[in-house]
Enzyme design. Structure first.
Site, mmCIF file in Angstrom:
data_model
loop_
_atom_site.group_PDB
_atom_site.id
_atom_site.type_symbol
_atom_site.label_atom_id
_atom_site.label_comp_id
_atom_site.label_asym_id
_atom_site.label_seq_id
_atom_site.Cartn_x
_atom_site.Cartn_y
_atom_site.Cartn_z
ATOM 1 N N HIS A 161 -17.160 20.205 71.908
ATOM 2 C CA HIS A 161 -17.205 19.636 70.490
ATOM 3 C C HIS A 161 -16.904 20.878 69.613
ATOM 4 O O HIS A 161 -17.522 20.626 68.690
ATOM 5 C CB HIS A 161 -18.815 19.040 70.466
ATOM 6 C CG HIS A 161 -18.858 17.910 71.211
ATOM 7 N ND1 HIS A 161 -20.120 17.658 71.864
ATOM 8 C CD2 HIS A 161 -18.175 16.914 71.513
ATOM 9 C CE1 HIS A 161 -19.935 16.475 72.556
ATOM 10 N NE2 HIS A 161 -18.875 16.142 72.390
ATOM 11 N N CYS A 172 -5.355 22.307 55.208
ATOM 12 C CA CYS A 172 -4.149 23.012 55.870
ATOM 13 C C CYS A 172 -4.453 23.563 57.401
ATOM 14 O O CYS A 172 -3.548 24.123 58.123
ATOM 15 C CB CYS A 172 -3.812 24.362 54.855
ATOM 16 S SG CYS A 172 -5.181 25.762 54.957
ATOM 17 N N CYS A 220 -11.130 26.602 50.672
ATOM 18 C CA CYS A 220 -10.117 27.637 51.676
ATOM 19 C C CYS A 220 -9.325 28.700 50.974
ATOM 20 O O CYS A 220 -8.711 28.499 49.802
ATOM 21 C CB CYS A 220 -9.146 26.617 52.301
ATOM 22 S SG CYS A 220 -7.860 27.393 53.378
ATOM 23 N N CYS A 223 -5.449 27.500 50.898
ATOM 24 C CA CYS A 223 -4.776 26.366 49.977
ATOM 25 C C CYS A 223 -5.911 25.677 49.064
ATOM 26 O O CYS A 223 -5.640 24.771 48.119
ATOM 27 C CB CYS A 223 -4.307 25.312 51.079
ATOM 28 S SG CYS A 223 -5.806 24.375 51.896
#
Length: 314
Positions: A161, A172, A220, A223
């Site tokens: 997991h 991205c 992020c 991006c």
């Protein structure tokens, strides 16, 4: 049984301070371990025989192996998260679709991270790491996201997991260490403070809606996309390539040992079915019933950290 864990998080002179009002002592760790009968010497001998006969042993672990490290599980009677509170884990779809839900999740995770990331392996984790080093353990599959097997030195390991130590950009795919994100949270929230109650198996804590409203969440750095822990939330599915990889390891094994899992979640249970179809002997070490008790040749209701160190892997 009602248990309380309070974590105060505040900023002082630009330095974040976590103040757990209930330190992680042996007594508090024991709060998350369900009651179990005394060790049965005959059952210990049966597990020793099972391990001795195994030449390519696959082990699957669940939340029950980490309760002795102070991390609660979800389903244990009286002491699991579901028994102690009406809180439920975040759903994948909700996290992806809703910015306010992501804000709430990350605020709670930010407060809980120092405590969650400080947990250490217990004797059960160390025992399995030793089995690997001695050539007894062929492969280890964990359903946990706490990185405790890695901390104990396990390398022949699949984190089914994912792991809370990593953060993934949903847009991205960029991966970053969770510790780096913690530093970015601190920069964005220099005056934010909160008092959290409770602790969940994934490091989540409980905050009020008022507390999270002003919390700032970074995006992020590559991006500007949405960030998510590199774990499988409830309602999501395990990567098919990872599932195929584990199925292959099960088919290569000659026996399977379940440690600390009720196997209620299909993502782990399916590998037990594969082992059963391959006619592999299955042993289960878990306090309380599991979904696969009727498929096992041996079932033990004992603490993982109490029993596994007694087994000679040679």
């Amino acid at each position: 049984m009602k248990m309380s864990f309070v974590l105060t998080f505040r900023s002082a002179k630009g330095r974040w301070i976590a103040n757990p009002s209930q330190p992680c002592s042996k007594a508090s760790i024991g709060l998350f371990v369900p009651a179990s009968p005394p060790l049965d010497p005959e059952k210990v001998k049966e597990l020793q025989r099972f391990i001795t006969l195994s030449k390519r042993l696959l082990v699957m672990t669940g939340a029950g192996i980490s309760t002795e490290s102070g991390i609660p599980d979800y389903r244990s009677e009286k002491v699991g998260l579901y028994a102690r509170t009406d809180r439920r884990p975040i759903q994948h779809g909700d996290f992806v679709r809703s910015a306010p839900i992501r804000q709430r999740y990350w605020a709670r995770n930010f407060v809980g991270w120092p405590q969650f990331s400080s947990h250490q392996p217990n004797p059960a984790h160390w025992a399995l790491s030793t089995w690997e080093k001695l050539g007894k353990l062929y492969w280890l599959v964990t359903q946990n996201v706490d990185a405790l097997h890695t901390k104990a030195g396990s390398r022949r390991l699949t984190e089914l997991h994912g792991c809370m130590d990593r953060v993934l950009c949903l847009d991205c795919g960029e991966q970053t260490p969770r510790g780096v994100l913690q530093e970015r949270f601190q920069v964005l929230n220099p005056t934010w403070s909160a008092e959290a109650h409770g602790l969940a198996p994934d490091g989540d804590v409980f905050l009020s809606e008022e507390q999270v409203q002003s919390f700032q969440v970074p995006t992020c750095v590559q991006c500007g996309g949405r960030l998510k822990p590199d774990v499988v939330f409830f309602g999501d599915t395990v990567n098919p390539d990872k599932v195929d990889f584990v199925h292959k390891r099960v088919k290569e094994a000659d026996s399977l040992l379940v440690v600390g899992s009720s196997l209620q979640v299909y993502s782990g249970y399916r590998f037990i079915l594969t082992a059963w179809e391959k006619k592999l002997p299955i042993a289960i070490l878990n306090i309380g019933p599991t979904r696969s008790d009727d498929l096992a040749c041996l079932k033990l209701n004992s603490r993982c950290g109490e029993l596994l160190p007694l087994i000679d892997p040679c």
